[in-house]
Motif scaffolding. Structure first.
Motif, PDB file in Angstrom:
ATOM      1  N   TYR A  20      26.439  -4.585 -34.107  1.00 45.13           N
ATOM      2  CA  TYR A  20      24.987  -5.438 -33.991  1.00 45.13           C
ATOM      3  C   TYR A  20      24.006  -4.039 -33.841  1.00 45.13           C
ATOM      4  O   TYR A  20      24.345  -2.666 -33.700  1.00 45.13           O
ATOM      5  N   ALA A  21      22.375  -4.592 -34.849  1.00 51.27           N
ATOM      6  CA  ALA A  21      21.941  -3.757 -35.258  1.00 51.27           C
ATOM      7  C   ALA A  21      22.090  -3.179 -36.047  1.00 51.27           C
ATOM      8  O   ALA A  21      21.099  -1.566 -36.481  1.00 51.27           O
ATOM      9  N   THR A  30      21.842  -1.826 -40.221  1.00 48.60           N
ATOM     10  CA  THR A  30      20.977  -2.467 -41.162  1.00 48.60           C
ATOM     11  C   THR A  30      21.524  -1.959 -42.523  1.00 48.60           C
ATOM     12  O   THR A  30      21.995  -0.675 -42.338  1.00 48.60           O
ATOM     13  N   THR A  33      20.720  -7.105 -41.831  1.00 49.41           N
ATOM     14  CA  THR A  33      20.603  -6.322 -40.241  1.00 49.41           C
ATOM     15  C   THR A  33      21.354  -7.678 -38.828  1.00 49.41           C
ATOM     16  O   THR A  33      20.728  -8.617 -39.186  1.00 49.41           O
ATOM     17  N   VAL A  77      21.249  -8.909 -35.885  1.00 47.85           N
ATOM     18  CA  VAL A  77      20.618  -9.138 -34.115  1.00 47.85           C
ATOM     19  C   VAL A  77      20.779 -10.209 -33.427  1.00 47.85           C
ATOM     20  O   VAL A  77      21.470 -11.411 -34.489  1.00 47.85           O
ATOM     21  N   TYR A  78      20.802 -10.304 -32.397  1.00 47.52           N
ATOM     22  CA  TYR A  78      21.113 -11.468 -31.377  1.00 47.52           C
ATOM     23  C   TYR A  78      19.325 -11.619 -31.003  1.00 47.52           C
ATOM     24  O   TYR A  78      18.739 -11.184 -30.981  1.00 47.52           O
ATOM     25  N   ASN A  79      19.266 -13.175 -31.183  1.00 45.68           N
ATOM     26  CA  ASN A  79      17.989 -13.967 -30.701  1.00 45.68           C
ATOM     27  C   ASN A  79      19.023 -14.873 -29.540  1.00 45.68           C
ATOM     28  O   ASN A  79      19.303 -16.194 -29.884  1.00 45.68           O
ATOM     29  N   SER A 106      12.070 -15.222 -31.147  1.00 40.12           N
ATOM     30  CA  SER A 106      11.864 -14.602 -29.483  1.00 40.12           C
ATOM     31  C   SER A 106      12.070 -15.232 -29.108  1.00 40.12           C
ATOM     32  O   SER A 106      11.547 -14.882 -27.594  1.00 40.12           O
ATOM     33  N   ASP A 121      20.525 -13.620 -36.338  1.00 39.30           N
ATOM     34  CA  ASP A 121      20.058 -12.937 -37.367  1.00 39.30           C
ATOM     35  C   ASP A 121      20.265 -12.258 -38.318  1.00 39.30           C
ATOM     36  O   ASP A 121      20.843 -11.088 -37.702  1.00 39.30           O
ATOM     37  N   ASP A 140      16.041  -9.553 -42.555  1.00 43.17           N
ATOM     38  CA  ASP A 140      15.417  -8.279 -42.531  1.00 43.17           C
ATOM     39  C   ASP A 140      14.509  -8.334 -43.832  1.00 43.17           C
ATOM     40  O   ASP A 140      14.795  -7.716 -43.846  1.00 43.17           O
TER      41      ASP A 140
END
Length: 175
Positions: free
Chosen positions: A50-51, A53, A63, A65-67, A73, A136, A139
């Motif tokens: 997670y996070a 990149t 990268t 990421v979670y939404n 968002s 997601d 980026d």
């Protein structure tokens, strides 16, 4: 809400199809979008923490990421009800889109747009059902200063479908 009858013309609009066979290509396109979206999300989830990149170019990173919300968002910080709300919207939209595609199966641009939107919506619904959030990973940024909100293949399909839908409507109105 009444729906406008879409006229048939010799160019783009070959009329509507009342048979289920006219739906097959459009549902197939939606399924391809769902498959590409899910495979890409699984791949990124297995390859990245997670996070984490990975810089690909001077303007693009991968990268993870979670939404928990919707586009950009929206409502992501709410208490969790939004997961069910956006899941319901996605499922209702898919049902209505299926109806529209069946009714207008011969209208290629219109149905392509709808199939892309449906595939993207269902790709994100699958995430919400399986994980409680949307994955997601794309980026785009400018000089590492401004980052466009991360997105995924499903989001891309929805945006492309919306653009094609607008183009189809403009072409239809012009005639």
């Amino acid at each position: 809400m009444a729906t406008k009858k879409r006229p048939a013309t010799s160019n783009n609009y070959s009329g509507s199809s009342s048979s289920g066979a006219g739906l097959v290509p459009w549902l197939g396109l939606a399924a391809i979008i769902i498959l590409l979206d899910q495979v890409s999300k699984i791949t990124i989830s297995k390859a990245f923490a997670y996070a984490e990149t990975l810089s690909i170019t001077s303007f693009f990173n991968l990268t993870l990421v979670y939404n928990k919300g919707a586009a950009f968002s929206f409502l992501a910080t709410e208490t969790g009800w939004q997961r069910y709300f956006f899941t319901a919207i996605g499922l209702i939209a898919a049902a209505y889109i299926t109806y529209l595609m069946k009714r207008h199966a011969g209208q290629k641009l219109f149905c392509t747009a709808l199939a892309l939107i449906m595939g993207g919506a269902l790709g994100n619904v699958i995430d919400r059902l399986l994980y409680g959030h949307v994955i997601d990973f794309l980026d785009f940024h400018y000089l590492e200063i401004y980052h466009f909100p991360a997105f995924n293949i499903a989001d891309s399909a929805i945006c492309i479908g919306a653009a094609l839908f607008i183009l189809d409507e403009l072409r239809r109105v012009k005639k």
